[in-house]
Design an enzyme around this catalytic site. Structure first.
Site, PDB file in Angstrom:
ATOM      1  CG  HIS A  75      -1.570   1.301   1.440  1.00 49.92           C
ATOM      2  ND1 HIS A  75      -3.172   1.343   0.932  1.00 49.92           N
ATOM      3  CD2 HIS A  75      -1.637   2.544   1.829  1.00 49.92           C
ATOM      4  CE1 HIS A  75      -3.488   2.423   1.233  1.00 49.92           C
ATOM      5  NE2 HIS A  75      -2.615   3.270   1.768  1.00 49.92           N
ATOM      6  CD  GLU A  76       1.678   3.784   3.761  1.00 52.10           C
ATOM      7  OE1 GLU A  76       1.981   4.717   3.185  1.00 52.10           O
ATOM      8  OE2 GLU A  76       0.624   3.582   4.366  1.00 52.10           O
ATOM      9  CG  HIS A 125       0.394   6.446  -0.685  1.00 52.90           C
ATOM     10  ND1 HIS A 125      -0.978   6.767  -1.227  1.00 52.90           N
ATOM     11  CD2 HIS A 125      -0.029   5.753   0.368  1.00 52.90           C
ATOM     12  CE1 HIS A 125      -1.948   6.392  -0.503  1.00 52.90           C
ATOM     13  NE2 HIS A 125      -1.368   5.757   0.409  1.00 52.90           N
ATOM     14  CD  GLU A 180      -4.964   6.532   1.851  1.00 54.01           C
ATOM     15  OE1 GLU A 180      -4.510   5.488   1.490  1.00 54.01           O
ATOM     16  OE2 GLU A 180      -4.397   7.434   2.626  1.00 54.01           O
ATOM     17  CE1 TYR A 219      -8.939   5.852   6.608  1.00 53.31           C
ATOM     18  CE2 TYR A 219     -10.738   7.114   7.626  1.00 53.31           C
ATOM     19  CZ  TYR A 219      -9.488   6.803   7.391  1.00 53.31           C
ATOM     20  OH  TYR A 219      -8.621   7.371   8.262  1.00 53.31           O
TER      21      TYR A 219
END
Length: 435
Positions: free
Chosen positions: A227-228, A231, A256, A366
């Site tokens: 996930h990170e 980014h 996100e 979210y």
């Protein structure tokens, strides 16, 4: 917890936010917030939450039935009186019971198949193949700690330098304690017309290796890594004229979605194989462990998402009025949406830190971003191949490359070739939906 202290603070915040909105010419605080978000209006958020809630309720009702079955069994076993309902204090307990009895994933055994070196190589290979990039590790870089590594990012087709990223993956005293991506330098045009390259850092706190054991990651940590790093790729791959729109500077209710979409690779057999080997003998992750893991992904998904809808609806409700009785509002919505009465004498919103930490009128983000991330994954990657480089190039060009220079809704239309839909999200939660 903190009922007497925090309730008046939260309710004062509601009043102050409404006063600010009025001074700025907005009817409500939510209208002020959502104008610069993908959603645009409180009405769009309310419609989104109601529609999603209506579709999730049958699954939530089915799962509540399982909770009641387990409660009945326990009451009979221990001689307790059964009130035939799930109370606030029962809710988390029976979620845990379901996970223990129906989804027996041995996470400690599973982590033996995720040594850091194998995960990192597999992850970097997947991103390179998917996005048409090449990562080159820089030897002896100037870094802030010996654990930190630095990579150049090159475009595979042209060989041009796109940017750089640092990986700072292990804990140390005084370090930021969470996992996050930090944009260190925006990619943008300079006054002389040349392009400034983007630089990003991924910071995490995975277990450090020891003399006799490598760093082993829980599957949840593998997902966090994926996930990170998503980014990081958003930050690196964006090519905008202005620094203000570079990288992840998109609408907050969309920011996100690109990384959430990429989490799906952590639940697919081929990518899992590429990111795993047993740390002792390099054996493959067994099929039965993969199948159990994937099955457990949707444990309690109906009630979990209904609770997210409850919290999002509560947030919107109190931020579309001048004053709010937070305890009464939450109690009413909890029974209506989740089917669980709030425990008398309590006020859950008094510990709902998001409402005082920058997510006021934005908690819906979210769910909003997850709905659209699943639409991207199921409608393109699942249909055309999760490692299909043509789809990956489309994703890089139409979702990552624009940064925040194009509205997120337009980026989604460009990538999907149609208006975004909720069906893929519902399908991902186990509901039978025609696509």
């Amino acid at each position: 917890r903190c009922l007497k202290e925090n309730t008046p603070i939260l309710e004062e915040l509601v009043e102050l936010r409404q006063k600010q909105a009025t001074l700025l010419g907005y009817p409500t605080h939510s209208a002020f917030i959502t104008e610069m978000r993908m959603s645009k209006t409180p009405e769009a958020v309310a419609s989104f939450l109601k529609d999603l809630g209506d579709k999730m309720k049958p699954l939530g009702k089915e799962e509540m039935g399982i909770f009641l079955k387990y409660k009945k069994e326990e009451c009979e076993k221990y001689g307790y009186e059964n009130d035939n309902k799930i109370n606030g204090w029962d809710f988390r307990y029976y979620m845990n019971i379901v996970e223990e009895r129906q989804y027996t994933v041995d996470h400690q055994k599973l982590k033996e198949y995720f040594p850091m070196e194998v995960v990192t190589k597999g992850l970097l290979d997947i991103y390179q193949e998917l996005l048409g990039l090449k990562f080159e590790k820089i030897e002896n870089p100037a870094v802030w700690h010996e654990d930190v590594t630095l990579y150049d990012v090159l475009d595979t087709a042209s060989g041009a330098l796109v940017g750089q990223f640092y990986l700072d993956l292990y804990p140390r005293p005084g370090k930021y304690f969470h996992a996050a991506m930090w944009g260190l330098q925006p990619g943008c045009l300079l006054p002389d017309g040349s392009r400034q390259k983007s630089i990003a850092a991924m910071v995490a706190n995975f277990t450090k290796p020891t003399a006799d054991r490598p760093s082993l990651l829980l599957h949840q940590e593998v997902e966090t890594f994926f996930h990170e790093f998503g980014h990081v790729m958003h930050q690196i791959c964006a090519e905008t004229d202005l620094a203000h729109f570079s990288g992840t500077n998109v609408e907050r209710d969309f920011v996100e979605a690109p990384s959430q979409m990429l989490e799906n690779w952590c639940w697919e057999k081929e990518p899992l194989r590429r990111m795993s080997k047993h740390y002792k003998d390099a054996t493959d992750l067994p099929d039965n462990m993969i199948e159990t893991l994937v099955k457990a992904r949707n444990a309690n998904t109906g009630v979990f998402n209904l609770r997210q809808i409850l919290l999002s609806t509560f947030d919107q409700n109190i931020h579309t009025r001048a004053k709010a009785n937070t305890a009464a509002t939450f109690s009413e919505l909890s029974e209506k949406i989740l089917g669980v009465k709030a425990t008398p004498g309590t006020n859950m919103p008094a510990t709902f830190g998001h409402l005082a930490g920058g997510y006021d009128a934005q908690y819906y983000g979210y769910l909003w971003s997850e709905v659209y991330c699943m639409d991207m994954f199921y409608s393109r990657f699942r249909k055309e191949g999760i490692m299909n480089p043509a789809v990956g190039k489309d994703y890089r060009d139409k979702i990552l490359k624009p940064g925040g220079s194009i509205d997120a809704a337009d980026m989604l239309r460009n990538f999907l070739g149609r208006e975004p839909q909720q069906e893929a999200f519902l399908l991902s939660k186990g509901l039978m939906i025609a696509m």
